[in-house]
Scaffold this active site. Structure first.
Site, PDB file in Angstrom:
ATOM      1  CG  ASP A   1      15.376   3.614  39.453  1.00  0.00           C
ATOM      2  OD1 ASP A   1      16.048   4.569  39.890  1.00  0.00           O
ATOM      3  OD2 ASP A   1      14.416   3.120  40.066  1.00  0.00           O
TER       4      ASP A   1
ATOM      5  CG  ASP B   1       9.914   9.143  37.429  1.00  0.00           C
ATOM      6  OD1 ASP B   1      11.099   9.447  37.202  1.00  0.00           O
ATOM      7  OD2 ASP B   1       9.537   8.635  38.497  1.00  0.00           O
TER       8      ASP B   1
ATOM      9  CG  ASP C   1      14.729   8.695  42.641  1.00  0.00           C
ATOM     10  OD1 ASP C   1      14.291   9.786  42.216  1.00  0.00           O
ATOM     11  OD2 ASP C   1      14.113   7.628  42.527  1.00  0.00           O
TER      12      ASP C   1
END
Ligand SMILES: *[C@@H]1O[C@H](CO)[C@@H](O)[C@H](O)[C@H]1NC(C)=O
Ligand SMILES: *[C@@H]1O[C@H](CO)[C@@H](O)[C@H](O)[C@H]1NC(C)=O
Ligand SMILES: *[C@@H]1O[C@H](CO)[C@@H](O)[C@H](O)[C@H]1NC(C)=O
Ligand SMILES: *[C@@H]1O[C@H](CO)[C@@H](O)[C@H](O)[C@H]1NC(C)=O
Ligand SMILES: *[C@@H]1O[C@H](CO)[C@@H](O)[C@H](O)[C@H]1NC(C)=O
Ligand SMILES: *[C@@H]1O[C@H](CO)[C@@H](O)[C@H](O)[C@H]1NC(C)=O
Length: 855
Positions: A211, A453, A529
């Site tokens: 991430d 996710d 993101d």
């Protein structure tokens, strides 16, 4: 979706002390990773020679020989496999290797082609396969050369080959030279342009699912997904490779002294298992790769429509209101999404008891207007006795384990959590069964998609916020050996779960943040993101073009950036660009302002409404392209070089893309412009018909400054194409099912045009199981349109081609002296005998060819 870093930022406002206790994510550099640093600093040296007495060819045509190593490292065994379709595979490992070998990536067993001849000389051996490709094995020093039709397309350079003793480290390096290439491409996923850049004086490209909130643009550091596929492309030849290995990799890109492009892979663990695709075109390389790793089912048509999401919609009333507002304001929408807050305390497969007290009623409300619901489901499971998902997994030992055998626990959204071991077949089956209606209370078929996710997998508060490498999976596989495949394995289980839930009759839809080679069979992806800035809009095209090049075609980017607020201009520009990526969703962080289109001014609304309508008009194009992706293994969107392989000017272009072969779109990703440069490819016989005016450009190989207003971005149809559209505005794709087509016939300079259209029931697997579909060639010549069945065996009786209108674009003035040409648009609402076209049906139960005379 969201990230720890952003959460920290939010909490910073609340309390500074919390920040001090939460770690921040910092991605490691090669020099900070022991194995990478060691491999990168190793001077090139060829440590291996071929043991000529060891060469064997077995009945299947598999070639084996041994490599004798200099002292200090182990001898190796080489296995060479020749598959059909110009695919070669080389496995290099120790004798009796205990290294982890991936087994979940292939779509099916590749077909061996066999060996035609082996010619052994004093210093080398030539293996000629039954498909004509040649492998030259140089004995001392060891090198492998891959030829197709006598062209050396790839060299495995022995002086970069180093396989560390497994007792020491499991790491290895391998160097690959692409002699025919101008550029290297691939190594998804990075927030960089298309062409891979020289890393000699920089950080290597890193392939490690992580991430990476607000990931830096133009950076070689890894983000959420990994596909270890690379193309070497030049004007005449394209070759590709796939390193079939799911451990962390760093890749250095260099130009050697001959100006050749080389990639040196430095891999943490697992087996050196290399697929070589000899092309010779980008389309062939992709096809060769997808023959091994597979293609998806047809997506349900609704998933190609517009999606509205937010972190988070908090109540069932809010969900219903938003959809009602889309209708009130006349915006089309097919699906609304629920992020983590729809659950009871982040326990997936549950509903927040107060805010979603009646999820069935909410779904019924959505069903009434043909809308779908997509909800999030992450791989971390809250540690809580009495939570049945947790209890069942713990009892059956289906969690990832600590080295001591206990279930691994870490921090994530629900607090202390454990992670399903998706490598474990029973872990996957258990997780899949959670999606059954009886196991997931409050769900109906309207909950038609699942969003996986945080599946890198993310663990808060540990190094780089990912699952530690020494945790243990099924059959004692260490996490570091399969890290990059974890998210893919989750989506496989989710996909299976939705299939089982609906008796294997309905097409599942899954979206995943983490992904790997083979993920395309199970899931769509997005660019994660991002931030609401022009740079992220710009790079979104490169990222989805790259994912299409590595076979994950269903890709999109959060419109209009995940973190922070876009201004009106960026919001509109992002919509205009995002509508031409395969996956089209608005999504943003909880700290952003509301972003549903109807909260903006009337002017902005009108721009966005037009964009969404343009998307829906082209749904038949998108849908047909997915069929062709499955049938021919072509990408859905493609960079210009993929089509115009010889034109060196286009090799690095990524802000322009082709939807199929016939629509070219240029994103406007610069603020405040009144014109943008557009490159017209294809040579003097290619013409591009502008969608917003009667202007024609020639594929002259030049940039032309194209005027834009806030209402427009440059979009062109290729002259010679037939574009099947559905132009009647309806609230959802489902409502459009019976609508007739508007066929846009873009005549080339000899007044011909060709296109295709694919039709089926849009949601079931009958197209696959009962061949129930229709796939037609649409050809225009001499005032007549001919519709011809392409797959004669298809049961096409129930899928009439319904025509509403035919529109021709005929070039009346060819472009010259850099000036655009002109076309005239003619709308045909009746055929040559005066019959009204509207709703005119062409039935293919018995016919294979029907025609429509216009003049
Ligand atoms: C590999 O295993 C086989 C069978 O157990 C054994 O005979 C052979 O000696 C082993 N080879 C090496 C190099 O360890
Ligand atoms: C990324 O790199 C390209 C090419 O070097 C450059 O044009 C672009 O401005 C860079 N973008 C950012 C955001 O740094
Ligand atoms: C329930 O919805 C309200 C209103 O939007 C929100 O403030 C609250 O945080 C939600 N509760 C939970 C548990 O998410
Ligand atoms: C769905 O909910 C919205 C908002 O509450 C409401 O306006 C609409 O009438 C409902 N639709 C149906 C079919 O119940
Ligand atoms: C699946 O099959 C069961 C048993 O035949 C049936 O009750 C159920 O309605 C079917 N579900 C779907 C979605 O077709
Ligand atoms: C197709 O052919 C069959 C058998 O020849 C005939 O019975 C049927 O009416 C035909 N259907 C159509 C739609 O033409």
């Amino acid at each position: 979706m969201k990230s720890q870093k952003v959460k920290i930022f939010v909490q910073l406002i609340v309390s500074f002390t919390i920040l001090c206790t939460l770690p921040t994510v910092r991605a490691l550099k090669c020099s900070e990773v022991e194995y990478c640093s060691a491999l990168r600093n190793r001077p090139p040296a060829n440590l291996y020679i071929v043991d000529v007495y060891s060469i064997q060819i077995d009945d299947m045509g598999i070639i084996r020989f041994n490599l004798l190593a200099r002292s200090g490292i182990e001898d190796l065994e080489v296995n060479v496999f020749a598959y059909k379709d110009d695919i070669l595979r080389v496995k290099i490992k120790e004798f009796n290797s205990t290294r982890f070998e991936l087994s979940d990536v292939f779509a099916g067993a590749p077909n061996l082609a066999g060996v035609q001849s082996v010619n052994t000389e004093a210093t080398q051996m030539t293996i000629t396969t039954n498909i004509g490709s040649r492998l030259l094995v140089k004995f001392s020093p060891f090198n492998l050369e891959f030829y197709r039709n006598d062209v050396l397309e790839l060299l495995l350079s022995g002086d970069r080959l180093f396989i560390d003793n497994p007792t020491n480290s499991q790491s290895f390096s391998v160097g690959l030279v692409f002699p025919e290439s101008d550029h290297l491409y691939g190594l998804h996923q990075h927030a960089t342009g298309l062409t891979l850049r020289n890393t000699e004086a920089a950080e290597p490209y890193r392939l490690f699912n992580i991430d990476h909130p607000n990931y830096p643009i133009n950076d070689t550091d890894s983000i959420y997904g990994v596909v270890p596929v690379m193309y070497g492309h030049g004007p005449e030849f394209t070759a590709g490779i796939f390193l079939h290995n799911a451990a962390q990799q760093f890749v250095d890109i260099t130009h050697n002294t001959d100006g050749q492009n080389m990639a040196v892979f430095m891999v943490e663990a697992g087996t050196l298992d290399l697929f070589v695709y000899l092309g010779p075109t980008p389309a062939e390389v992709l096809r060769q790769y997808l023959l091994i790793t597979g293609t998806p089912y047809m997506p349900p048509l609704w998933s190609l429509g517009y999606h509205q999401s937010r972190y988070s919609y908090y109540t069932q009333e809010e969900v219903k209101d938003i959809v009602a507002n889309f209708d009130n304001y006349n915006f089309q929408i097919d699906a609304i999404w629920l992020d983590i807050d729809h659950t009871d305390a982040k326990k997936y497969f549950t509903w927040a008891p107060q805010n979603f007290s009646d999820p069935i009623e909410m779904q019924q409300n959505l069903t009434a207007t043909n809308r779908k619901l997509v909800v999030i489901s992450d791989p971390h499971i809250k540690v809580e006795r009495g939570y049945s998902v947790y209890d069942g997994a713990l009892e059956n030992e289906l969690f990832v384990k600590n080295p001591d055998g206990s279930a691994f626990e870490g921090d994530c959204w629900p607090g202390t959590s454990s992670w399903i071991d998706f490598l474990h077949p029973e872990g996957r089956a258990y997780y899949a069964s959670r999606y059954l209606y009886e196991n997931y209370p409050g769900t109906t078929p309207t909950l038609a998609g699942i969003w996986n996710d945080m599946n890198e997998p993310e663990v808060f508060g540990v190094d780089e916020n990912v699952m530690p490498g020494d945790t243990v999976h099924y059959r004692d596989v260490l996490h570091k050996e399969l890290h990059n495949a974890y998210g893919m394995l989750q989506t496989r289980a989710t996909h299976d779960g939705l299939m089982e839930r609906d008796n294997r009759t309905a097409r599942p839809f899954v979206l995943s943040r983490s992904h790997f080679a083979g993920s395309q069979r199970y899931t769509a992806i997005w660019t994660g993101d991002s931030t609401s800035t022009w740079e992220y809009l710009d790079i979104s095209y490169a990222m989805c073009l790259n994912s299409n090049l590595v076979g994950i075609v269903f890709c999109g980017a959060d419109v209009a950036g995940f973190n922070s607020d876009p201004d009106d201009e960026l919001y509109q520009r992002w919509f205009q660009a995002g509508a031409w990526l395969p996956f089209f969703r608005v999504h943003s962080h909880e700290t952003t302002k509301r972003r549903e289109p109807y909260v903006f001014s009337d002017d902005v609304q009108q721009v966005v409404r037009n964009v969404i309508q343009l998307r829906y008009k082209h749904l038949p194009v998108w849908y047909t392209l997915f069929h062709e992706h499955i049938a021919y293994k072509t990408p859905v969107i493609r960079p210009l070089f993929f089509q115009y392989t010889y034109d060196t000017n286009v090799f690095a272009i990524y802000n322009q893309l082709l939807v199929g072969t016939d629509i070219m779109v240029r994103a406007v990703s610069e603020p405040g412009v009144s014109s943008v440069p557009v490159y017209f490819p294809g040579g003097s016989n290619e013409y591009w018909v502008s969608l917003d005016g009667s202007t024609v450009y020639q594929g002259s190989g030049n940039y032309v400054d194209i005027p834009v207003t806030i209402n427009t971005i440059p979009i062109y149809y290729r002259a010679g194409s037939v574009i099947p559209r559905k132009d009647t505005i309806k609230p959802t794709s489902t409502d459009m099912y019976d609508d007739g087509y508007t066929l846009i016939v873009n005549l080339d300079s000899s007044n011909q045009a060709h296109g295709t259209v694919y039709l089926d029931d849009t949601t079931s697997l009958f197209y696959l199981n009962y061949v129930e579909y229709n796939y037609l060639s649409l050809d225009y010549s001499g005032g007549e349109l001919t519709f011809t069945k392409i797959d004669s065996h298809a049961n096409s009786g129930q899928f009439d081609l319904v025509v509403d209108v035919v529109v021709t674009h005929q070039i009346t003035e060819l472009p010259s002296d850099g000036k655009p040409g002109k076309y005239v648009e003619t709308r045909y609402e009746v055929d040559s005998s005066g019959n009204l076209l509207k709703n005119m049906k062409f039935n293919f139960k018995n016919a294979t060819k029907l025609s429509l005379k216009l003049q």
